[in-house]
Design an enzyme around this catalytic site. Structure first.
Site: not given
Ligand SMILES: NC(=O)c1ccc[n+]([C@@H]2O[C@H](COP(=O)([O-])OP(=O)(O)OC[C@H]3O[C@@H](n4cnc5c(N)ncnc54)[C@H](OP(=O)(O)O)[C@@H]3O)[C@@H](O)[C@H]2O)c1
Length: 309
Positions: A80, A116
């Site tokens: 992205k 998004d």
């Molecule tokens: N519905 C939709 O259309 C859609 C679209 C996009 C994403 N999503 C969902 O959004 C979520 C995040 O995606 P992303 O792309 O933003 O991922 P990402 O960039 O990898 O970010 C992951 C986030 O989760 C946090 N995290 C991971 N493990 C954790 C834990 N054990 N305790 C507390 N915080 C934790 C991380 O914190 P740290 O910074 O401390 O590592 C970070 O803030 C995913 O679950 C994905 O399925 C949904």
């Protein structure tokens, strides 16, 4: 007179146009079935295909799509930011987020958008909720959180709190989003800017007590045995709770929020649906068949979980 069928049928032929999904990996994406269902329903001679493109091949893939005359593309993790850099023009929300998930190619030029951000706003709207004047708490500071925080600020939230395990990452996110908002044309800027803060989970209790909207944008909840990093009993019962995760459909947050008396808890399927519907509208400049796209998303999911509608 020929019978008019409710849905058109598309045959792939020498005039079929291409829309690509670029990601790495990409094989678990839910987008191809529901985008192709929409194309078929409207009788549009185009096909939506997913391509697994490694990070170091993104620029070639992007140039290849222009050379092939593709209508556009969706871009998912990890491309992205590269798509944002590659597009010649980007929409205001994409410039604030610094990431593009939808591209429209036209006459050899590339236009980038971030649907998004649109998807979360539309998902809230479906529930009769809006960011405007709301106190919003976002859990997470990754790509999804960035789009949600940007949209909340652009839509006129009264207060935005970002909660993250790694607080410095959330601080960087907020600084960048606010700086990018200030670079927008005056008519695209938020009026007024919300009160914004970044906190860790140690301080989440007070923020939750005053939240109108709580959105989980972390990966906590993807596994059914994940534990919440806070007590769901702290969530106010009037708070609207949205989890961007849609698989499993009932995440730990949604289950525990409901147990604590929250009446409105919704999973991320609608964000997925509306980001795709908006992308469709950008490519074809016409309304997307949202209900048909929703059914194309829900039915395969119910079949996989063994449930009946
Ligand atoms: N519905 C939709 O259309 C859609 C679209 C996009 C994403 N999503 C969902 O959004 C979520 C995040 O995606 P992303 O792309 O933003 O991922 P990402 O960039 O990898 O970010 C992951 C986030 O989760 C946090 N995290 C991971 N493990 C954790 C834990 N054990 N305790 C507390 N915080 C934790 C991380 O914190 P740290 O910074 O401390 O590592 C970070 O803030 C995913 O679950 C994905 O399925 C949904």
């Amino acid at each position: 007179m020929a019978q008019q069928l409710p849905y058109g049928r598309v045959t792939v032929d020498s005039e079929t146009q291409l829309i690509a999904l670029l990601g790495y990996p990409v094989k678990h994406s839910a987008s191809p079935p529901f985008q192709n269902a929409a194309l078929e329903a409207l009788g549009i001679n185009a096909i939506y295909l997913a391509f697994a493109v490694p990070p170091d091949s993104f620029v070639q893939a992007f140039a290849g799509l222009i050379a092939l005359g593709a209508i556009g593309a969706n871009v998912t993790v990890p491309h992205k930011e590269a798509a944002f850099a590659a597009c010649e023009e980007c929409s205001p929300e994409a410039r604030v987020i610094e990431a593009v998930n939808t591209i429209r190619f036209r006459e050899g030029r590339s236009f980038g958008y971030n649907t998004d951000a649109w998807g979360i706003a539309a998902a809230l709207k479906e529930e009769g909720i809006a960011f405007r004047k709301a106190s919003v708490v976002v859990l997470g500071a990754g790509g999804a959180a960035r789009a949600i925080v940007a949209q909340a600020i652009l839509d006129g939230a009264a207060a935005v709190t970002i909660v993250n395990r790694t607080v410095e990452r959330a601080e960087r996110l907020l600084t960048q989003v606010l700086e990018n908002c200030r670079k927008l044309e005056p008519h695209n800027q938020p009026h007024p800017y919300p009160r914004c803060q970044v906190i860790g989970y140690d301080d989440v209790r007070a923020a939750l007590a005053g939240a109108d909207i709580l959105i989980n944008a972390t990966s906590v909840g993807l596994k059914e045995d994940d534990h919440l990093p806070f007590d769901a009993g702290w969530i106010h019962q009037q708070t609207f709770v949205y989890d961007t995760i849609y698989n499993p459909p009932q995440t730990r947050l949604l289950i525990e929020a409901k147990k604590s008396g929250c009446a409105k808890t919704v999973n991320g399927l609608t964000m997925l649906l509306y980001q795709g519907a908006k992308a469709f509208e950008i490519w074809f400049n016409r309304p997307a068949p949202v209900e048909l796209m929703r059914n194309s998303l829900i039915q395969p999911r119910l079949m996989r979980t063994g449930k009946r509608r």
